[in-house]
Scaffold this active site. Structure first.
Site, PDB file in Angstrom:
ATOM      1  N   LYS A 273      30.915  63.315  79.155  1.00  0.00           N
ATOM      2  CA  LYS A 273      31.428  62.430  78.289  1.00  0.00           C
ATOM      3  C   LYS A 273      31.068  63.072  76.774  1.00  0.00           C
ATOM      4  CE  LYS A 273      31.192  57.589  77.043  1.00  0.00           C
ATOM      5  NZ  LYS A 273      31.343  57.640  75.446  1.00  0.00           N
ATOM      6  N   ARG A 447      40.702  48.341  81.402  1.00  0.00           N
ATOM      7  CA  ARG A 447      39.224  48.944  81.651  1.00  0.00           C
ATOM      8  C   ARG A 447      38.812  48.522  83.076  1.00  0.00           C
ATOM      9  NH1 ARG A 447      35.895  49.717  77.654  1.00  0.00           N
ATOM     10  NH2 ARG A 447      36.804  48.661  76.097  1.00  0.00           N
TER      11      ARG A 447
HETATM   12  P1  AMP Z   1      33.143  54.256  74.472  1.00  0.00           P
HETATM   13  O1  AMP Z   1      33.517  54.443  73.425  1.00  0.00           O
HETATM   14  O2  AMP Z   1      31.577  54.353  74.510  1.00  0.00           O
HETATM   15  O3  AMP Z   1      33.649  52.937  75.213  1.00  0.00           O
HETATM   16  O4  AMP Z   1      33.277  55.397  75.764  1.00  0.00           O
HETATM   17  C1  AMP Z   1      34.671  55.698  76.308  1.00  0.00           C
HETATM   18  C2  AMP Z   1      35.107  56.943  75.264  1.00  0.00           C
HETATM   19  O5  AMP Z   1      34.447  57.904  75.843  1.00  0.00           O
HETATM   20  C3  AMP Z   1      36.682  56.944  75.660  1.00  0.00           C
HETATM   21  O6  AMP Z   1      37.504  56.170  74.943  1.00  0.00           O
HETATM   22  C4  AMP Z   1      36.792  58.378  75.205  1.00  0.00           C
HETATM   23  O7  AMP Z   1      37.073  58.465  73.964  1.00  0.00           O
HETATM   24  C5  AMP Z   1      35.410  59.081  75.406  1.00  0.00           C
HETATM   25  N1  AMP Z   1      35.208  60.272  76.478  1.00  0.00           N
HETATM   26  C6  AMP Z   1      34.702  61.396  76.207  1.00  0.00           C
HETATM   27  N2  AMP Z   1      34.652  62.151  77.196  1.00  0.00           N
HETATM   28  C7  AMP Z   1      35.433  61.501  78.455  1.00  0.00           C
HETATM   29  C8  AMP Z   1      35.906  61.897  79.543  1.00  0.00           C
HETATM   30  N3  AMP Z   1      35.625  62.890  80.066  1.00  0.00           N
HETATM   31  N4  AMP Z   1      36.653  60.956  80.107  1.00  0.00           N
HETATM   32  C9  AMP Z   1      37.129  59.918  79.625  1.00  0.00           C
HETATM   33  N5  AMP Z   1      36.637  59.379  78.477  1.00  0.00           N
HETATM   34  C10 AMP Z   1      35.973  60.215  77.616  1.00  0.00           C
END
Ligand code: AMP
Length: 593
Positions: A273, A447
């Site tokens: 991530k 989601r």
């Molecule tokens: P959050 O912003 O905490 O809801 O986490 C989701 C976000 O993580 C996504 O919207 C992406 O911007 C980010 N992200 C980073 N790495 C990845 C990945 N490998 N797959 C999907 N999302 C990712």
């Protein structure tokens, strides 16, 4: 369609309590919208342009208030409108209270004296969106004045809300989707009478709703999908394809653990991530003509879109250059832009935001903050839409498209393997890991449970800044403490104050940033129009009588401004309740129902 007919419908919808009746009423409106169906559908969602369109009206509240004041007559000034707004709390109600039309003589300039039509309002707003350069502000005021001046109260309400992008009628995207299916795909027999006391409810089948949902995901345009459903039905909707250059909603993730992923998927695809900002990359190389009409006829230079589908291409030149240099087929990629130090190690997310929406000094900032592209999904490759392909196949396509920028996807079948990958990702300075279903499709805007995010940090909340207190002593010119709120339907409920974790430089920047949003102030406190989202860390969420939400954040600490999020993306009171109870699985989206 007369704009007054649309506005009356809005008034009735606002008064409508139950969901099913709302859907039926919206469906009835769609059936009667004739040539203006696309516009009516967008207006209903508070939009003039489709979501994929990066144009915006760019009308600030001040411009709208000024136009209302002018239409209200020579004795009314903008400050009067704003004083009423502070008392009433909502611009639609303020606009409805003035008697417009006293300036009739002047309105002849602004388009005529007959009733407004939906088409005319749309055309005027589109023209106004294109106004640019010297004098554009006064042209915008003039154009809006012309519209308000010809408005009856319900029209003035609808117009003011539309211009400021907040319809407040409790009709979300889910309702509009269901209503499209109900209006044009369901076997509905008779169409309800305009003034029928009881609107007959005809349910669309789940299958019809999913066809509409799918077309919305692919096209990202409610107006277009409504028209297509009416003209071509299910078959037409099914034929919709992605278009390179037309951004789609990003697929979203829920919070989850290795145990959740192992329980839900046959095996688990584990990815890093990356802690940056989401970018959707669209590109057609210059010498590529479209294989089947699914991409633009000519080469499309790389276009980069944020999570909210703003065009951020100009702010990220090195990513544009990277894509243009390395990619030789038409693609749509889902990726994260991250900031790295001189060793290539990831820097905190805040660094990316210094670059992300920048319009000026792009070259200077490029020297200060280096960005890298890390792609994790491929939605389109060389004429093929891949949304329905399993993640594994999309990842193969991704590696084919951008071998050097493609994140690694590892398949794991047990918790120790996943934990090992997580430890390595954290060790390398990344935010955590993503746990995905290798067989899962890409569902834009959804989601679902097929993407889980796992972050070891304490959860943070994305809260809307609704007020502040001025600082003291040497900080008296700056805001010092910020009042935070979470979404509750169309309202915002306070949940705590944050002052910790903000440097002096950040306070100065936040003060500059938020001062134009002040709507009211007395003594040492001000309130803001809800426009800015803070990410805040906290130790615990407690029930509390202090705030209207009924909850308070314990030890809140400022993490950063979520430049990539609109207030519509901020966390909800429902989520806070779940977090407090320990039953949360991730944020809620507006329009979920
Ligand atoms: P959050 O912003 O905490 O809801 O986490 C989701 C976000 O993580 C996504 O919207 C992406 O911007 C980010 N992200 C980073 N790495 C990845 C990945 N490998 N797959 C999907 N999302 C990712």
């Amino acid at each position: 369609m007369e704009f007054s007919a649309f506005a009356d419908r809005m008034e009735r919808l606002e008064a409508e309590p139950a969901d099913l009746e709302t859907t039926a009423a919206v469906a009835a409106l769609f059936v009667r919208a004739d040539d203006e169906l696309a516009t009516v559908t967008r207006f209903l969602l508070g939009r003039v342009f489709p979501a994929h369109d990066t144009r915006t009206l760019d009308v600030g509240p001040a411009t709208c208030h000024e136009a209302i004041a002018r239409a209200a007559g020579p004795n009314v000034g903008r400050s009067d409108v704003e004083a009423r707004l502070a008392a009433v709390g909502e611009i639609g109600a303020v606009a409805a209270d003035y008697e417009f039309g006293g300036q009739r003589g002047l309105s002849a300039f602004a388009g005529g004296t007959d009733g407004l039509t939906v088409a005319e309002v749309d055309a005027t707003l589109r023209e106004l969106a294109a106004a640019d350069g010297d004098g554009s502000e006064s042209r915008k005021v003039e154009a809006l004045f012309g519209l308000f001046n010809r408005s009856e109260p319900a029209e003035a309400t609808a117009l003011a809300r539309l211009v400021l992008g907040e319809m407040r009628i409790g009709v979300g995207e889910g309702t509009v989707r269901d209503a499209i299916a109900e209006a044009f795909l369901a076997d509905r027999g008779t169409i309800p009478d305009e003034d029928a006391e009881e609107v007959p409810v005809t349910y669309a089948t789940d299958a019809d709703v999913s066809v509409v949902e799918r077309a919305l995901q692919v096209t990202n345009d409610y107006g277009h999908v409504a028209t297509l459903a009416r003209e071509e039905g299910v078959d037409g909707l099914r034929e919709e394809r992605l278009v390179v250059g037309r951004p789609v909603q990003a697929m979203l993730a829920q919070a989850g653990t290795a145990g959740d992923a192992l329980a839900e998927f046959d095996s688990v695809a584990v990815e890093t991530k990356f802690d940056g900002a989401r970018v959707q990359v669209h590109y057609v190389p210059p010498d590529r003509s479209p294989p089947d009409g699914s991409t633009p006829a000519e080469g499309l230079g790389p276009r980069l879109y944020s999570r909210n589908m703003d065009d951020v291409t100009d702010a990220l030149p090195e990513i544009v250059e990277y894509v243009a240099d390395r990619v030789d087929v038409p693609v749509i990629l889902d990726a994260e832009a991250i900031a790295v130090d001189e060793h290539g190690d990831p820097l905190p997310f805040q660094e990316v935001l210094r670059r992300f929406r920048r319009k000026h000094d792009v070259d200077r900032m490029r020297e200060a903050v280096t960005l890298e592209l890390h792609a994790f999904d491929c939605l389109h490759l060389d004429g093929d839409d891949l949304l329905d392909e399993p993640l594994r196949a999309r990842h193969d396509a991704l590696v084919e498209a951008v071998p050097d920028a493609a994140g690694t996807l590892r398949i794991a079948d047990d918790a120790p393997t996943i934990e090992g990958i997580e430890a390595a990702a954290l060790e390398a300075g990344h935010e955590g890991i993503m746990l995905k279903d290798p067989a899962g499709a890409y569902t834009p805007g959804d989601r679902g449970r097929s993407w889980l995010k796992r972050k070891p940090d304490v959860e943070t909340l994305d809260a809307v800044v609704v007020g502040a207190e001025w600082g003291e002593g040497r900080r008296a010119e700056l805001f010092g403490t910020f009042l935070l709120a979470v979404r509750d339907g169309d309202d915002y409920q306070p949940i705590g104050k944050v002052a910790t974790g903000i440097s002096d430089a950040e306070l100065a920047a936040l003060t500059d940033r938020l001062e134009p949003s002040v709507v009211d102030g007395s003594g040492t406190t001000v309130s803001f129009r809800p426009e800015v989202v803070f990410e805040v860390g906290y130790e615990e969420i407690q029930t509390s009588p202090t705030y209207a939400s009924g909850y308070a954040l314990r030890f809140p600490r400022f993490v950063g401004v979520r430049e990539d999020k609109d207030v519509d993306d901020a966390d909800t009171l429902d989520r806070v309740e779940r977090l407090a109870e320990g039953t949360d699985a991730g944020p809620d989206r507006r329009g979920d129902n």
